[in-house]
Scaffold this motif. Structure first.
Motif, PDB file in Angstrom:
ATOM      1  N   UNK A  22      13.592 -34.970  32.836  1.00  6.46           N
ATOM      2  CA  UNK A  22      14.566 -34.021  33.522  1.00  6.46           C
ATOM      3  C   UNK A  22      15.868 -34.889  33.741  1.00  6.46           C
ATOM      4  N   UNK A  23      15.871 -36.176  33.029  1.00 13.17           N
ATOM      5  CA  UNK A  23      17.146 -36.956  33.419  1.00 13.17           C
ATOM      6  C   UNK A  23      18.071 -37.112  32.015  1.00 13.17           C
ATOM      7  N   UNK A  24      19.237 -36.994  32.243  1.00  9.25           N
ATOM      8  CA  UNK A  24      20.106 -37.256  30.999  1.00  9.25           C
ATOM      9  C   UNK A  24      20.668 -38.813  31.239  1.00  9.25           C
ATOM     10  N   UNK A  25      20.714 -39.487  30.240  1.00 14.13           N
ATOM     11  CA  UNK A  25      21.265 -40.586  30.174  1.00 14.13           C
ATOM     12  C   UNK A  25      22.420 -40.836  29.484  1.00 14.13           C
ATOM     13  N   UNK A  26      23.286 -41.743  30.113  1.00 13.19           N
ATOM     14  CA  UNK A  26      24.581 -42.214  29.116  1.00 13.19           C
ATOM     15  C   UNK A  26      24.527 -43.516  29.169  1.00 13.19           C
ATOM     16  N   UNK A  27      24.509 -43.901  27.687  1.00 18.18           N
ATOM     17  CA  UNK A  27      24.599 -45.625  27.569  1.00 18.18           C
ATOM     18  C   UNK A  27      25.858 -45.874  26.909  1.00 18.18           C
ATOM     19  N   UNK A  28      26.171 -47.232  27.047  1.00 25.03           N
ATOM     20  CA  UNK A  28      27.326 -47.775  26.575  1.00 25.03           C
ATOM     21  C   UNK A  28      27.131 -48.513  25.599  1.00 25.03           C
ATOM     22  N   UNK A  29      27.943 -47.973  24.242  1.00 23.82           N
ATOM     23  CA  UNK A  29      27.605 -48.949  23.028  1.00 23.82           C
ATOM     24  C   UNK A  29      28.309 -49.981  22.795  1.00 23.82           C
ATOM     25  N   UNK A  30      27.746 -51.062  21.970  1.00 23.62           N
ATOM     26  CA  UNK A  30      28.678 -52.306  21.634  1.00 23.62           C
ATOM     27  C   UNK A  30      29.531 -51.927  20.634  1.00 23.62           C
ATOM     28  N   UNK A  31      30.848 -52.577  20.782  1.00 22.15           N
ATOM     29  CA  UNK A  31      31.858 -52.391  19.569  1.00 22.15           C
ATOM     30  C   UNK A  31      31.051 -52.978  18.275  1.00 22.15           C
ATOM     31  N   UNK A  32      31.529 -52.415  17.199  1.00 19.09           N
ATOM     32  CA  UNK A  32      30.689 -52.841  15.877  1.00 19.09           C
ATOM     33  C   UNK A  32      31.571 -53.646  15.230  1.00 19.09           C
ATOM     34  N   UNK A  33      32.893 -53.770  15.494  1.00 18.54           N
ATOM     35  CA  UNK A  33      33.621 -54.859  14.625  1.00 18.54           C
ATOM     36  C   UNK A  33      34.058 -55.985  15.245  1.00 18.54           C
ATOM     37  N   UNK A  34      34.325 -57.032  14.743  1.00 17.83           N
ATOM     38  CA  UNK A  34      34.673 -58.446  15.233  1.00 17.83           C
ATOM     39  C   UNK A  34      35.839 -58.348  16.256  1.00 17.83           C
TER      40      UNK A  34
END
Length: 441
Positions: A292-304
Motif C-alpha cells: 500500500x505504499x508508493x516509493x520514489x527512488x533517486x537514481x544515480x547519474x550514469x555518465x562520468x
C-alpha cells in the motif's frame, strides 16, 4: 507451450489493403492515445468485490504516462491524467475487452478480448483504428495473449512461453523469443525513436533477456535468484529496472552491457511489486507494491560528467563561502533539478553508509526510497510520473486515481494533490448486468 502463426505466409495474420502508416502523421485529437511500459494488473474476481472492480478488467498507461486505458466488461475507456478527465469510451454491446494498448496519442489501439462475455477470442490481437471506426489488422495465436506492447514500428505480443515481434506496417513476423513461464506477460519495449530495445524474461528463473535490435545484440542478465515479478525500461531503453517475487529489492542495469548500476530497497518484508516506472529524464524511479505504499527512488547519474557534478555538489562550501560547483540556467533544466543529483549522494540512506558498506550486512548497504505515499486503501496499483515536475500518478484497481507531488530536495511523505473515481458504481453495475444478460443468451 503456446504457438503463434508461422512465418510461412503468416496465414493467421489479416491486414486490410490500406495497411498502417507507421509514422502516424495525423494530428493528435481528443480521441488519441498510447501504451503502458509495464504490466497492466488484471483484477482478481471475488464474490465480495465492488461492482466497479468487477467491471474493470485491466488498466495501463501510455508511453509518456499522459493518459491511461481501461479494459472493461463492456469495451474500453481512455482517461487523461493531467488534467484528469475521461477522453472517450467505446462501450456498447456488453462484450469485454481484457487488454487495451495505446500508441502515444494516435488513433491506433491493440485490443484483446476477455471478461465474462469476450468481444473476441483472448487468443487474438485486434488492431483498431478509432478514426476510421474499424479494425485494420488481426493476429491469431494458439494460446492466450498475456500482453501487447507497441512502438511506432513494432507490435510485440506476449504469450506464456513465447514472445512475437511484428513489423507494424505489414504485420510481418520479425522475431520469436522463447521465455521462462510468463503468466504475468512481463515485457518492456523502449518508446524512443532512436533505438529499439526489448527486455523480457529469459529461459531461466530470474533471468532477463535484453534485445538491442539496432545493434543486433542480445544480453542475458541474471537479475534475481527467484522469479521475476516486474520489469521496466527507461524511455530511451538505456536503463532496465527489475524486481523479483520477493519484492524487497529493485535492481537497475545498463542495457548496453548488462552491468548492475544500483540496488534499491523497498523494504525488509516480502511483498508483491505491482509496477515500476522511470521518470522521463531517468533521474527518478517509482515503485508500487502490495504494502500500500508508493516509493520514489533517486537514481544515480550514469555518465562520468553527471557523476562528477553530483559529487562536487555534495561537497561542503569552499573557504571563500561559495560552492565548488553550482547548477543553474539551462543546465539545471536539462539535468532535471540539482536536487535529483544531490539526493543520491546525500539523501538516500544507503549512500550515507557507503564508506562502511563492506562491514555492514547487505540490508544496510542498499539504498532506500527518497519519497513515499501511503494509500488509504488496500488495492492493486500502477504508478507513473506526471507531466508536471516532481508529480506521481497512481491508478488503482478499485477505480481510484491519485496525483501526488514530492519535494525533490527533502523527500519524505508525498503530498496528495488530487483524488478522483474514474468508474462510478452505477456505470459498473450496468456493465455487469449487460454482460450477465449476454452470457444467458
Amino acid at each position: 507451450m503456446s504457438l503463434a502463426p508461422s512465418s510461412e505466409g503468416d496465414r493467421h495474420n489479416k491486414f486490410n489493403n490500406e495497411g498502417i502508416d507507421p509514422s502516424f502523421s495525423s494530428p493528435p485529437s481528443s480521441s488519441s492515445f498510447t501504451l503502458s511500459p509495464q504490466e497492466s494488473p488484471r483484477p482478481k474476481s471475488s464474490s465480495s468485490a465492488l461492482p466497479p472492480e468487477q467491471a474493470l478488467l485491466s488498466v495501463g498507461f501510455n508511453q509518456d504516462y499522459g493518459c491511461f486505458a481501461c479494459g472493461t466488461q463492456a469495451g474500453f475507456r481512455i482517461y487523461n491524467c493531467d488534467p484528469f478527465k475521461e477522453t472517450f469510451r467505446r462501450e456498447s454491446d456488453g462484450t469485454g475487452v481484457a487488454l487495451v494498448e495505446m500508441l502515444f496519442r494516435c488513433n491506433i489501439l491493440a485490443l484483446v478480448g476477455g471478461g465474462k462475455a469476450p468481444r473476441y477470442s483472448p487468443n487474438k490481437v485486434m488492431i483498431w483504428d478509432d478514426h476510421q471506426n474499424r479494425y485494420i489488422g488481426e493476429i491469431s495465436f494458439w494460446g492466450e495473449v498475456r500482453a501487447v506492447r507497441l512502438r511506432r514500428d513494432r507490435i510485440v505480443v506476449v504469450l506464456e512461453f513465447k514472445i512475437y515481434v511484428y513489423n507494424f506496417a505489414d504485420l510481418k513476423l520479425l522475431h520469436q523469443i522463447e521465455t521462462f513461464g510468463n503468466t504475468k506477460g512481463l515485457c518492456a519495449v523502449s518508446s524512443g525513436p532512436t533505438s529499439c530495445i526489448l527486455a523480457c524474461p529469459g529461459q531461466h528463473r530470474g533471468e532477463v533477456r535484453i534485445e538491442l535490435y539496432n545493434q543486433k545484440k542480445t544480453h542475458f542478465v541474471q537479475a534475481h535468484d527467484s522469479s521475476l515479478a516486474c520489469l521496466a525500461l527507461s524511455q530511451n531503453g538505456a536503463l532496465l529496472a527489475t524486481a523479483s517475487n520477493k519484492g524487497t529489492l529493485i535492481r537497475i542495469f545498463s542495457t548496453v552491457d548488462g552491468t548492475k548500476l544500483q540496488e534499491l530497497r523497498r523494504g525488509a518484508e516480502r511483498t508483491e511489486i505491482y509496477s515500476i516506472a522511470f521518470s522521463a529524464n531517468a533521474h527518478w524511479l517509482a515503485v508500487s507494491s502490495a504494502k500500500g505504499t508508493v516509493h520514489v527512488f533517486s537514481l544515480k547519474p550514469t555518465t562520468e560528467e553527471p557523476r562528477s557534478e553530483a559529487m562536487a555538489a555534495a561537497r561542503p562550501p569552499s573557504s571563500n563561502g561559495s560552492m565548488a560547483s553550482t547548477f543553474g540556467g539551462s543546465s539545471s533544466y536539462l539535468l532535471g533539478a540539482s536536487s535529483s543529483l544531490l539526493s543520491f549522494a546525500s539523501t538516500n540512506a544507503g549512500s550515507s553508509l557507503a564508506l562502511i558498506k563492506g562491514v555492514l550486512p547487505k540490508y544496510f548497504s542498499s539504498e532506500w526510497s527518497f519519497a513515499q505515499f501511503h494509500l488509504p486503501e488496500e488495492t492493486r496499483t500502477i504508478v507513473a510520473f506526471g507531466p508536471q515536475k516532481n508529480t506521481v500518478i497512481i491508478v488503482c484497481e478499485n477505480c481510484s486515481f491519485y496525483r501526488c507531488s514530492f519535494d525533490a530536495t527533502r523527500g519524505g511523505e508525498m503530498v496528495q494533490l488530487e483524488y478522483e473515481r474514474f468508474m462510478k458504481q452505477d456505470e459498473a453495475e450496468e456493465q455487469i448486468t449487460a454482460a450477465q444478460m449476454r452470457s444467458v443468451k
